[in-house]
Each structure stands twice: as structure tokens, then as C-alpha cells.
Enzyme design. Structure first.
Site, short mmCIF file in Angstrom:
data_model
loop_
_atom_site.label_atom_id
_atom_site.label_comp_id
_atom_site.label_asym_id
_atom_site.label_seq_id
_atom_site.Cartn_x
_atom_site.Cartn_y
_atom_site.Cartn_z
N GLU A 38 0.91 -1.22 -0.16
CA GLU A 38 -0.15 0.01 0.09
C GLU A 38 0.96 1.12 -0.02
O GLU A 38 1.71 1.63 1.08
CB GLU A 38 -0.69 0.16 1.30
CG GLU A 38 -1.63 -1.21 1.56
CD GLU A 38 -2.37 -1.99 0.51
OE1 GLU A 38 -3.04 -1.26 -0.21
OE2 GLU A 38 -2.63 -3.07 0.57
N CYS A 94 -2.02 9.35 2.67
CA CYS A 94 -1.84 8.99 1.01
C CYS A 94 -2.82 9.42 0.18
O CYS A 94 -2.74 9.52 -0.92
CB CYS A 94 -1.63 7.40 1.22
SG CYS A 94 -2.99 6.40 2.10
N1 LIG Z 1 -1.58 3.55 0.08
C1 LIG Z 1 -1.62 3.61 1.71
O1 LIG Z 1 -2.50 2.71 2.06
C2 LIG Z 1 -0.87 4.45 2.50
C3 LIG Z 1 0.43 4.90 2.02
N2 LIG Z 1 1.26 5.75 2.99
C4 LIG Z 1 2.48 6.24 2.07
O2 LIG Z 1 3.43 6.11 3.23
C5 LIG Z 1 4.42 6.74 2.91
C6 LIG Z 1 4.66 7.69 4.45
O3 LIG Z 1 5.24 6.64 5.14
P1 LIG Z 1 6.82 6.55 5.64
O4 LIG Z 1 6.75 5.92 7.11
O5 LIG Z 1 7.47 7.80 5.25
O6 LIG Z 1 7.25 5.34 4.65
P2 LIG Z 1 8.56 4.57 4.48
O7 LIG Z 1 8.58 3.97 3.14
O8 LIG Z 1 9.61 5.50 4.72
O9 LIG Z 1 8.60 3.53 5.66
C7 LIG Z 1 7.59 2.53 5.86
C8 LIG Z 1 8.45 1.42 6.77
O10 LIG Z 1 9.45 0.93 5.94
C9 LIG Z 1 10.52 0.86 6.53
N3 LIG Z 1 11.82 0.81 5.50
C10 LIG Z 1 12.20 2.04 5.03
N4 LIG Z 1 13.16 1.50 3.75
C11 LIG Z 1 13.17 0.17 3.96
C12 LIG Z 1 13.87 -0.85 3.24
N5 LIG Z 1 14.83 -0.38 2.11
N6 LIG Z 1 13.66 -2.03 3.45
C13 LIG Z 1 12.69 -2.35 4.47
N7 LIG Z 1 12.01 -1.60 5.18
C14 LIG Z 1 12.30 -0.11 5.06
C15 LIG Z 1 10.47 2.07 7.37
O11 LIG Z 1 11.41 1.78 8.43
C16 LIG Z 1 9.06 1.83 8.03
O12 LIG Z 1 8.96 1.00 8.92
C17 LIG Z 1 3.68 8.05 2.12
O13 LIG Z 1 4.20 7.95 0.81
C18 LIG Z 1 2.43 7.73 2.09
O14 LIG Z 1 1.70 7.94 1.02
C19 LIG Z 1 0.79 5.90 4.08
C20 LIG Z 1 -0.34 5.57 4.54
C21 LIG Z 1 -1.41 4.85 3.92
O1 LIG Z 2 -7.63 1.19 6.08
C1 LIG Z 2 -8.53 1.19 6.33
O2 LIG Z 2 -9.25 0.93 7.34
C2 LIG Z 2 -9.17 2.37 5.53
C3 LIG Z 2 -8.47 3.22 4.75
C4 LIG Z 2 -8.14 4.77 5.50
O3 LIG Z 2 -8.29 4.37 6.78
N1 LIG Z 2 -7.59 5.55 4.83
C5 LIG Z 2 -7.22 6.83 5.38
C6 LIG Z 2 -5.84 7.00 5.91
C7 LIG Z 2 -5.07 6.99 4.48
C8 LIG Z 2 -3.56 7.41 4.73
O4 LIG Z 2 -2.98 6.71 5.39
O5 LIG Z 2 -2.96 8.44 4.20
C9 LIG Z 2 -7.85 7.82 4.58
O6 LIG Z 2 -8.44 7.77 3.52
O7 LIG Z 2 -7.85 9.14 4.85
#
Ligand SMILES: NC(=O)C1=CN([C@@H]2O[C@H](COP(=O)(O)OP(=O)(O)OC[C@H]3O[C@@H](n4cnc5c(N)ncnc54)[C@H](O)[C@@H]3O)[C@@H](O)[C@H]2O)C=CC1
Ligand SMILES: O=C(O)CCC(=O)N[C@@H](CCC(=O)O)C(=O)O
EC number: 1.2.1.71
Length: 488
Positions: free
Chosen positions: A244, A278
Site C-alpha cells: 500500500e 496517502c
Molecule cells: N496506500 C496506503 O495505504 C498508504 C500509504 N502511505 C504512504 O506512506 C508514506 C509515508 O510513510 P513513511 O513512513 O515515510 O514510509 P517509508 O517507506 O519511509 O517507511 C515505511 C516502513 O518501511 C521501512 N523501510 C524503509 N526503507 C526500507 C527498506 N529499504 N527495506 C525495508 N524496510 C524499509 C521503514 O522503516 C518503515 O517501517 C507516504 O508515501 C504515504 O503516501 C501512508 C499511509 C497509507
Molecule cells: O485502512 C482502512 O481501514 C481504511 C483506509 C483509511 O483509513 N484511509 C485513510 C488513511 C489514508 C492514509 O494513510 O493516508 C484515509 O483515506 O484518509
């Protein structure tokens, strides 16, 4: 400090030291050491050992533990919300909604498990065809910092429910929330080894992802890390990977009648959680001409009055800080670069205090910027692009490698139908904010936003695999034999 939880024991990490800070006051909230490669291995072994007994428990028994966890979360809701607020900078009202989402996840996951991965059977010839599901085994869960409780919980709860055992690697920016969450699981009576906590930064993540003992990895985080994991798991069809990731989400505005409704929806889409969701709108597509100018003027006027403040400020702010001073600097630098490349600041994002990660909302018109980078700016900076006609708006909306969320504000249903058909994203909304996706729906993106394993309501799908069986207690010779086979 005992930062790791392995095989039912708290123990000190032997890897690199790290700490988390309140992003506004810079007060140290948590300090400890990450897990080493050896400690990751011992956690994997603990999870492996705990797996058979946990998987053999009846579904009702596992649900019982999960429901006790939900009760524990509710009874400690204020403490957890405060912990989320101080570690992420999120206002308390918003942190409280995160805790509620965590508790609600249990009943939703049970419903989803029964519906999507439950048991079904029916007659097939002289036998019964039965569909059941089995857990994968030992799975790793990687969490992001922006929802340090709710999003890892969205993998952990369905994984445990399905009978997997889990290695939880939280974001290194939010270790305190992770520790408190794991304590709630312990208080709920989860057996030793079923959930193990591996704190640490990138090196710990790398060690866990590379450990041959894991059967799967469920990741929520940046596209860059997710892509790296995808490459690492290539050629490993035996391991399940759910990714995700981020987005560069478009919100298209048509010439709607209610300008204030549009402005409110844009603000909820772009600036909630200080733009650290996100699903946040990153690109606002506005028609060229006088109507578009008026909309932007109103948007700027209202956005400039948005309250920004510390998580516990009274009266409550709408926006808290971004996660760290480093993140604030990166966002300010990104704005500066866009302005240097021809963007026009309609409302410049500012950092009022150098030592606090508080940013005010920014709105910049990037229409004139050629070769705009298709990247996610994870903060309160909204990029405006003016469009000539609706076809151009849809083309611009799709002009991204990502595909997480896309939205249209329009009074025309026909335009929404066209937008829905032609846009490419896992969330497509009409006249509703992009943020705040329901846990009762699937949640995932296409393109660079995910690998077709949607989470939330569909998380059940990647937490278990289907086993199709043909069953009969009577082993008999069929009435008609296959040609060429003789039994007498
Ligand atoms: N699509 C979704 O459901 C969501 C996506 N996000 C995305 O997450 C990002 C923000 O979160 P961050 O914590 O900055 O993400 P990140 O990718 O920097 O870190 C996520 C996890 O991966 C670990 N990690 C980092 N590099 C690694 C590697 N090379 N190998 C293995 N593990 C590694 C980190 O320590 C952390 O536990 C944004 O891009 C946001 O859009 C956030 C929430 C929901
Ligand atoms: O995972 C779920 O239960 C629903 C998805 C959710 O909560 N989305 C939020 C967070 C998205 C993010 O992490 O940035 C949203 O849509 O605001």
C-alpha cells in the site's frame, strides 16, 4: 530500555540507537535501540514456533482475543490518542478518531473474514466440494508514521484473525505508539510469540524483509520503499507481498454552484493531517477563466485562516505539525524549487518557527512549470493546474504513474460518469473529499500506488489462501469407469 518484544519478553535492542521527538517541542518521547539481524532471526523463530498452536485455535477463540484487544483499546483510548498526538503532531481530535478506527477494525475484519475467506460447501457429484482458507504462516507487517496505530493495525488484525503470527516493524518515527499498541495486545492475552515487535530504522526493515523465514510481507509506506521490496521479492512466488503506497492524487473541480462547499471539500482533501495522508489531494485541477479565478481566491482566503498548532492546543487546531523538522525542511525546499521553476504562490506555505515542524497551508499554481516531477509531496502543499476543457482535465488527472485516489467536484452526473470511466485509481469520489476512506470498503491503488492487493475490507484476501477440497467419507469405485481401465 527494553524496546523489542520477542517470544513474549521485552528485551533491549542491540542495534543502532534512535529516538522519537515531539515534532513541535522537540522533546524526546522515546529512546531505544533497533533490532539487529540476529534479533530479527530470533523473532522469526519465535513467530514460527507460535504459529501451529495459534493457527489451530478455533476462529471463535481467535476472535475472542481480538475482541478483548478492542476493549483494551477503548479503555485506554485517551492515553493512546495522546501518544499518537504527541509523537506525530496530529491534533487530539484527529488522534481520537484514529483510536476509534483501530477498535472498529476488529468487527469489520471478522465480517470480512467470514464473507471473503470463510468456509463454503456444496454437493458436487457424489462428494462435497468444500472451500476453506489457511493462514500463510509467519508474516511481517511494516507501518508508516502518518497513521502509526490504524494502518499497521489494518494488517495485524486480519493477519492474526486468519491464524498467522506476526513480526511488526513500525516506523522508526513512531516507536512509542507501536510499543503502547503491543502492550494492549499483551493485556488482551495474546499468546507469546504470536505478535513480536521489532523496533528499528531502515536496517531493521532490510533485515526483516530479507529473512528467509517469513512467508509474507504486508507493507504500508512510500512508493520508493515499496518498489524496492517488490524488486526484492521478485522471483519469490512462494511469498505473499501486499504493498500500500503513496499517490499524486488529482482533484478536478468543475464549475459547481456551491463554491463554499467546493472550498471546504478541497481543504478536507488537501490539508487534513497537515497533508500527510496517502489519499490527500496533491493536484487541484481548476478551469481556466473567471469562475476558476474566483474559486481560487475564495480557497486562498479560507485556507489562510486555517488554525495550525500543537497537538494539544486549545481551542483545537485543524492542522497539526508534519512529522519532523527534516520533513518540514524537505517540503519547504520542494516549494522553493517549484517557485524557482515558474510556479506562482497563491498562498505560500510557511514555517513560522524554525524549531517547530508546523507548516501553514500552501497553494501554488504550477501550470507554467514544465516537466513537473510526478512525485508525492507528503505535506500541506497543494499544486494548482488550470485546464482548458473537461477532456484536458481528465488527461491531466491521469498524468501520473500513481493511481491511489482521484476525485471530481461537479454538479453534472454525466461528467462524473465520464470521469469514473476514464480515471485510473483505486478510489474515485464524486463531490466528496478524497481523504477518510471507509474501512468497510477495499483500500488500495493501481500503478505505482500498490500491487493489486487492496487492504482494509479486502485485507482478508492476502492474509489467507484458499484450499479447495473434494470430500467424501466413502471410497468407492464409480459406477462408470474411464475407458481403458479395467478392475476385473
Ligand atoms: N496506500 C496506503 O495505504 C498508504 C500509504 N502511505 C504512504 O506512506 C508514506 C509515508 O510513510 P513513511 O513512513 O515515510 O514510509 P517509508 O517507506 O519511509 O517507511 C515505511 C516502513 O518501511 C521501512 N523501510 C524503509 N526503507 C526500507 C527498506 N529499504 N527495506 C525495508 N524496510 C524499509 C521503514 O522503516 C518503515 O517501517 C507516504 O508515501 C504515504 O503516501 C501512508 C499511509 C497509507
Ligand atoms: O485502512 C482502512 O481501514 C481504511 C483506509 C483509511 O483509513 N484511509 C485513510 C488513511 C489514508 C492514509 O494513510 O493516508 C484515509 O483515506 O484518509
Amino acid at each position: 530500555m527494553n524496546s523489542l518484544y520477542i517470544a513474549g519478553c521485552w528485551l533491549a535492542g542491540q542495534g543502532e540507537p534512535f529516538e522519537s521527538r515531539n515534532p513541535v517541542t522537540q522533546q524526546v518521547l522515546w529512546a531505544g535501540n533497533g533490532a539487529t539481524v540476529e534479533q530479527v532471526e530470533s523473532a522469526v523463530q519465535a513467530a514460527r514456533q507460535a504459529f501451529p498452536a495459534w493457527a489451530k485455535r478455533s476462529l471463535e477463540e481467535r476472535i475472542g482475543v481480538l475482541e478483548t484487544f478492542a476493549t483494551t483499546l477503548k479503555s485506554r483510548a485517551d492515553e493512546i490518542a495522546r501518544c499518537i498526538g504527541e509523537e506525530t503532531g496530529k491534533p487530539l481530535w484527529e488522534s481520537a478518531t484514529e483510536v476509534t478506527s483501530m477498535a472498529n477494525k476488529i468487527a469489520i475484519s471478522v465480517q470480512s473474514y467470514r464473507e471473503r475467506t470463510g468456509e463454503k460447501s456444496g454437493p458436487l457429484g457424489d462428494a462435497t466440494a468444500v472451500l476453506r482458507h489457511k493462514p500463510h504462516g509467519v508474516v511481517a507487517v511494516f507501518g508508516p508514521y502518518n497513521f502509526p496505530g490504524h494502518l499497521p493495525n489494518g494488517h495485524i488484525v486480519p493477519a492474526l484473525l486468519a491464524g498467522n503470527t506476526v513480526l511488526f516493524k513500525p516506523s522508526e518515527l513512531t516507536p512509542k505508539v507501536a510499543e503502547l499498541t503491543v502492550q494492549c495486545w499483551i493485556d488482551a492475552g495474546l499468546p507469546a510469540g504470536v505478535l513480536n515487535l521489532l523496533q528499528g530504522a531502515r536496517e531493521t526493515g532490510i533485515a526483516l524483509a530479507a529473512n528467509p523465514g517469513i512467508d509474507g510481507l504486508f507493507f504500508t509506506g512510500s512508493s520508493r520503499t515499496g518498489n524496492h521490496l517488490h524488486q526484492q521479492f521478485s522471483g519469490r512466488p512462494d511469498k505473499i507481498l501486499a504493498l500500500e503506497m503513496g499517490g499524486n492524487n488529482p482533484l478536478v473541480v468543475d464549475e459547481v454552484a456551491d463554491v463554499d462547499a467546493a472550498v471546504y471539500t478541497i481543504i478536507q482533501s488537501a490539508f487534513i493531517s497537515a497533508g500527510q495522508r496517502c489519499t490527500c489531494a496533491r493536484r487541484l485541477l481548476v478551469p481556466e477563466g473567471a469562475w476558476g479565478d474566483a474559486l481560487l481566491a475564495r480557497l486562498v482566503a479560507v485556507s489562510s485562516t486555517i488554525e495550525v498548532g500543537a497537538f494539544d492546543q486549545q481551542p483545537p487546531p485543524f492542522m497539526g505539525s508534519v512529522i519532523s523538522l527534516g520533513a518540514a525542511k524537505a517540503l519547504m525546499d520542494a516549494q522553493e524549487l517549484l517557485l524557482a521553476n515558474g510556479a506562482v504562490a497563491l498562498l505560500e506555505m510557511t514555517q513560522p518557527q524554525a524549531q517547530a515542524a508546523l507548516l501553514t497551508p500552501g497553494i501554488i499554481d504550477v501550470t507554467a512549470v514544465t516537466d513537473r516531477a510526478d512525485e508525492e509531496l507528503f505535506g500541506p502543499l497543494l499544486q494548482v493546474i488550470r485546464y482548458a476543457d473537461f477532456a484536458a482535465a481528465i488527461a491531466e488527472a491521469n498524468n501520473t504513474q500513481y493511481g491511489l485516489a482521484a476525485g471530481l467536484l461537479s454538479d453534472s452526473e454525466a461528467r462524473y460518469q465520464q470521469f469514473w470511466l476514464e480515471s485510473r485509481a483505486g478510489i474515485v469520489n464524486w463531490n466528496k473529499q478524497l481523504t477518510g476512506a471507509a474501512s468497510t470498503a477495499p483500500f488500495g491503488g493501481v500503478g505505482a500506488s500498490g500491487n493489486h492487493r487492496a487492504s482494509a475490507y479486502y485485507a482478508a484476501d492476502y492474509c489467507a489462501y484458499p484450499v479447495a477440497s473434494l470430500e467424501t467419507p466413502n471410497l468407492v469405485v464409480p459406477a462408470t469407469l474411464t475407458p481403458g481401465v479395467r478392475l476385473s
